[in-house]
Design an enzyme around this catalytic site. Structure first.
Site, mmCIF file in Angstrom:
data_model
loop_
_atom_site.group_PDB
_atom_site.id
_atom_site.type_symbol
_atom_site.label_atom_id
_atom_site.label_comp_id
_atom_site.label_asym_id
_atom_site.label_seq_id
_atom_site.Cartn_x
_atom_site.Cartn_y
_atom_site.Cartn_z
ATOM 1 N N LYS A 1 -13.019 10.151 2.096
ATOM 2 C CA LYS A 1 -12.423 9.847 1.143
ATOM 3 C C LYS A 1 -12.928 8.619 0.558
ATOM 4 O O LYS A 1 -12.955 7.424 1.078
ATOM 5 C CB LYS A 1 -10.775 9.505 1.476
ATOM 6 C CG LYS A 1 -9.855 9.012 0.364
ATOM 7 C CD LYS A 1 -8.436 8.665 0.745
ATOM 8 C CE LYS A 1 -7.819 8.015 -0.576
ATOM 9 N NZ LYS A 1 -6.950 6.862 0.004
ATOM 10 N N GLY B 1 0.396 0.277 -1.694
ATOM 11 C CA GLY B 1 1.339 -0.256 -0.822
ATOM 12 C C GLY B 1 2.422 -0.768 -1.757
ATOM 13 O O GLY B 1 3.378 -1.794 -1.248
ATOM 14 N N ALA C 1 -1.274 6.605 -3.521
ATOM 15 C CA ALA C 1 -1.233 5.260 -3.739
ATOM 16 C C ALA C 1 -0.084 4.954 -4.615
ATOM 17 O O ALA C 1 0.152 5.507 -5.983
ATOM 18 C CB ALA C 1 -2.296 4.176 -4.321
ATOM 19 N N GLY C 2 0.983 4.177 -4.299
ATOM 20 C CA GLY C 2 2.080 3.922 -5.026
ATOM 21 C C GLY C 2 3.408 4.611 -4.803
ATOM 22 O O GLY C 2 4.403 4.465 -5.317
ATOM 23 N N ASN D 1 1.255 7.029 2.671
ATOM 24 C CA ASN D 1 0.950 5.902 3.702
ATOM 25 C C ASN D 1 1.978 5.147 4.067
ATOM 26 O O ASN D 1 2.824 5.186 4.581
ATOM 27 C CB ASN D 1 -0.518 5.420 3.839
ATOM 28 C CG ASN D 1 -0.813 4.739 5.268
ATOM 29 O OD1 ASN D 1 -0.074 4.726 6.084
ATOM 30 N ND2 ASN D 1 -1.775 4.208 5.391
ATOM 31 N N THR D 2 2.011 3.951 2.990
ATOM 32 C CA THR D 2 3.097 2.960 3.498
ATOM 33 C C THR D 2 4.458 3.349 3.330
ATOM 34 O O THR D 2 5.215 2.899 4.331
ATOM 35 C CB THR D 2 2.826 1.886 2.237
ATOM 36 O OG1 THR D 2 1.474 1.588 2.126
ATOM 37 C CG2 THR D 2 3.410 0.713 2.457
#
Ligand code: SF4
Lengths: 262, 371
Positions: free
Chosen positions: A103, A164, A190-191, A212-213
């Site tokens: 990635k 994040g 992301a986001g 993830n976050t």
């Protein structure tokens, strides 16, 4: 003709995955909590920041827990500030015996970790030539997505919002264009802060999402991971079923096909 | 993945069946969709969608105005040779037809080009039959260089070349390529093309891709309407256009809707396409691909062309002649087919104006290509 609901696999560079949810491994309170969440998510692709692990050490906290028979370990180059650094990191993973999948993240900005399009393209070109399966993290830029496809990346991974931030899909219009034009899978990365964000991405026609976050920072990562799993499946099924939009009734304006009845 | 691999997934029989099976709920779904899936596209091509033509037309009109504004690009065909070694059943240039043959000299080409230039045209489409021995690439290249000063855009509709051939033409000043598959149904294709190089279905099918790889700025495709079920060939054309758009994203894709016209040889359409069918096809194509140029030639009557104007069309030919040499001299050679709209370019121009559209002579400049 193929029935859309049969055999709905995510295919990346010829490899088939049942799950369309990819997960990251950062920010969890412990490896055990992380593993529980990954399992509950049903993910088959797990991304790991190279700068966090000691690839050559099997006792490394993170690596010890991830069963590479079961999961595709996708090293990411987060922390790389330019193409050179990213390429170097990617090569390291291969030298350490990982599969040549990467990635690609080139994020010189340490605050929002926004990807550098120019360096990303450069690095992708080198890594593809090098035989890597490259999954580049990018801003939601349709032309950049096209150029990456042209040089042979295996996916494109546009951001929904800065890493994040949990703000959801703020780049919707652009991602829609990317999806419409893509010849490789589009992974929204992301986001995504809530399962509904993931469902929205899938309803839009994204091929997969990466989270993830949102999993790592809730009090109950395992429960949240299960919720994301269901949201991704629900969004995908809705997309396959075809979401009806408001039907357009003929306007009262002058008819355009009246001449056919003359 | 080439388009050959894509099309293999769709057998004509299955496509016909799937289209036939679409019901009102499928059509309504397609009419509501922001972006069409292939299933939606099939629904709009289905017999069932005929009841929704007005809705389709309104939507096609709205999308076209949004993406193109109210402009119509005018162009003219310039036939430089009617020599052909093929025997396509439907074509007046068929080698077995006893017609006067002619390949224009460079001077004659220039003479023709000047007529078109004086009429106002800046976009020209150069056409030949398929007779590389008498009308070779050197000749075509020389023709392009000769007329280049007169036009801002030159496209070609000639026999398929390899990638290197297209690169040569681009260097000579060509920016567009038009190549019709005629029909995407391979068995029917082989029947209609009994002899000659054109019999090679795959070579023809992959021509737009070779043009795209060579760097053509515009690529036009189409099926010859009247050969096979227009719904099925219409589906393949849409599939092909989408493929080209995705893979050659720097290239503008255009789609044409040529209906078979009377020609030497007396071929009758195998599956006639009515005006209503044509309207359905044009609207469905616009709903599938919002940004493709949709092209209408003088094969259609003036009256029908006037009515089709707001339905998604973005380019029109005008004052066309399909016989080499026909613009500057009363043609002593034969045309490829009879044209239908015989109005002068000026008349077409003012009609378009009168409908509140802007007829455009030029939207490209060869300066983009000069080395
Ligand atoms: S369609 Fe083209 S190749 Fe076929 S006979 Fe006519 S000019 Fe020749």
């Amino acid at each position: 003709m193929a029935n859309k609901t049969q055999e709905d696999y995510l295919v990346i560079n010829g490899r088939r995955f049942r799950s369309r949810l990819m997960v990251g491994t950062g920010k969890f309170s412990s490896p055990q909590v992380m593993m529980e969440a990954i399992e509950a998510s049903g993910a088959e692709i797990v991304t790991v920041a190279l700068r966090r692990v000691e690839l050559n050490n099997p006792e490394d906290d993170l690596l010890k827990y991830i069963d590479t028979e079961k999961y595709l370990l996708l090293p990411n180059t987060s922390g790389a500030r330019d193409a050179q650094e990213a390429v170097r990191l990617a090569r390291l993973t291969r030298a350490a015996g990982c599969e040549p999948w990467v990635k690609l993240e080139v994020t010189p900005d340490p605050y929002y970790l926004l990807p550098d399009p120019v360096e990303t393209l450069k690095a992708a070109e080198i890594l593809v030539k090098d035989g890597f399966t490259v999954l580049p993290y990018i801003n939601a830029d349709p032309v950049l997505a096209k150029r990456l496809q042209d040089i042979g990346t295996a996916t494109v991974m546009p951001l929904g919002a800065p890493i994040g931030t949990n703000r959801g899909i703020r780049t919707k219009e652009q991602i829609e264009i990317i999806i419409e034009q893509a010849t490789v899978p589009v992974v929204v990365d992301a986001g995504l802060g809530a399962p509904s964000h993931a469902a929205e991405a899938m309803e839009m026609g994204a091929d997969a999402v990466l989270v993830n976050t949102a999993l790592a920072v809730t009090p109950n990562p395992k429960l949240m991971a299960g919720a994301f799993k269901k949201a991704v499946e629900a969004g995908r099924e809705a997309f396959l079923a075809g979401i009806p939009e408001k039907s357009l009734k003929a306007q009262a304006s002058s008819p355009l096909t009246g001449f056919l009845r003359e | 993945m080439s388009f050959l691999e894509v099309i293999k997934e769709f057998h004509p029989k299955d496509v016909a069946q799937a289209i036939e099976a679409k019901g009102p709920e499928d059509v309504e779904h397609a009419l509501g969709a922001k972006r069409l899936s292939l299933d939606d596209f099939m629904a709009l091509l289905s017999p069932c969608a005929e009841a929704y033509l007005e809705e389709m037309a309104q939507k096609a009109h709205a999308i076209t105005v949004k993406r193109f504004g109210k402009t119509i690009l005018l162009y003219a065909p310039l036939y430089i040779s009617n020599e052909c070694s093929n025997s396509c059943s439907y074509c007046g240039f068929n080698v077995t037809n006893k017609i006067p043959r002619k390949t224009l000299t460079l001077d004659e080409i220039e003479e023709e080009a000047k007529v078109l230039h004086n009429q106002g045209f800046r976009h020209v489409l150069l056409l030949t039959g398929e007779a590389p021995s008498r009308c070779g690439l050197d000749y075509i290249e020389a023709a392009i260089r000769r007329i280049r000063p007169l036009f801002s855009s030159i496209a070609v509709e000639i026999y398929p070349l390899d990638e290197a051939g297209y690169r040569r033409l681009i260097n000579a000043g060509v920016d567009g390529l038009t190549v019709y598959q005629e029909t995407y149904d391979k068995d029917l294709y082989l029947n209609l093309h009994p002899r000659g190089k054109k019999r090679d279905y795959v070579w023809r099918l992959l021509t737009p891709e070779r043009g795209g790889r060579a760097g053509m700025r515009r690529i036009g495709i189409g099926a010859l309407l009247g050969l096979s079920d227009f719904r099925v060939d219409g589906f393949y054309t849409g599939l092909h256009a989408m493929y080209l758009q995705k893979h050659f994203w720097r290239t503008q894709v255009t789609v044409s809707f040529p209906r078979i016209r009377p020609a030497e040889g007396g071929f009758r359409p195998l599956s006639p396409v009515t005006d209503k069918n044509l309207v359905q096809l044009i609207c469905a194509m616009r709903l599938l691909i919002h940004d493709a140029g949709l092209v209408l030639s003088t094969r259609e009557s003036a009256e029908l062309r006037n009515n089709l104007l707001p339905l998604g069309i973005t380019q029109m030919s005008a004052g066309s002649c399909t016989a080499p040499g026909g613009y500057s001299h009363k043609a002593d050679t034969a045309g490829q087919f009879e044209i239908h709209d015989t109005r002068t370019p000026e008349d077409v121009f003012s009609y378009i104006r009168s409908r509140g559209y802007d007829p455009v002579w030029k939207d490209w400049d060869t300066a983009f290509l000069s080395k």
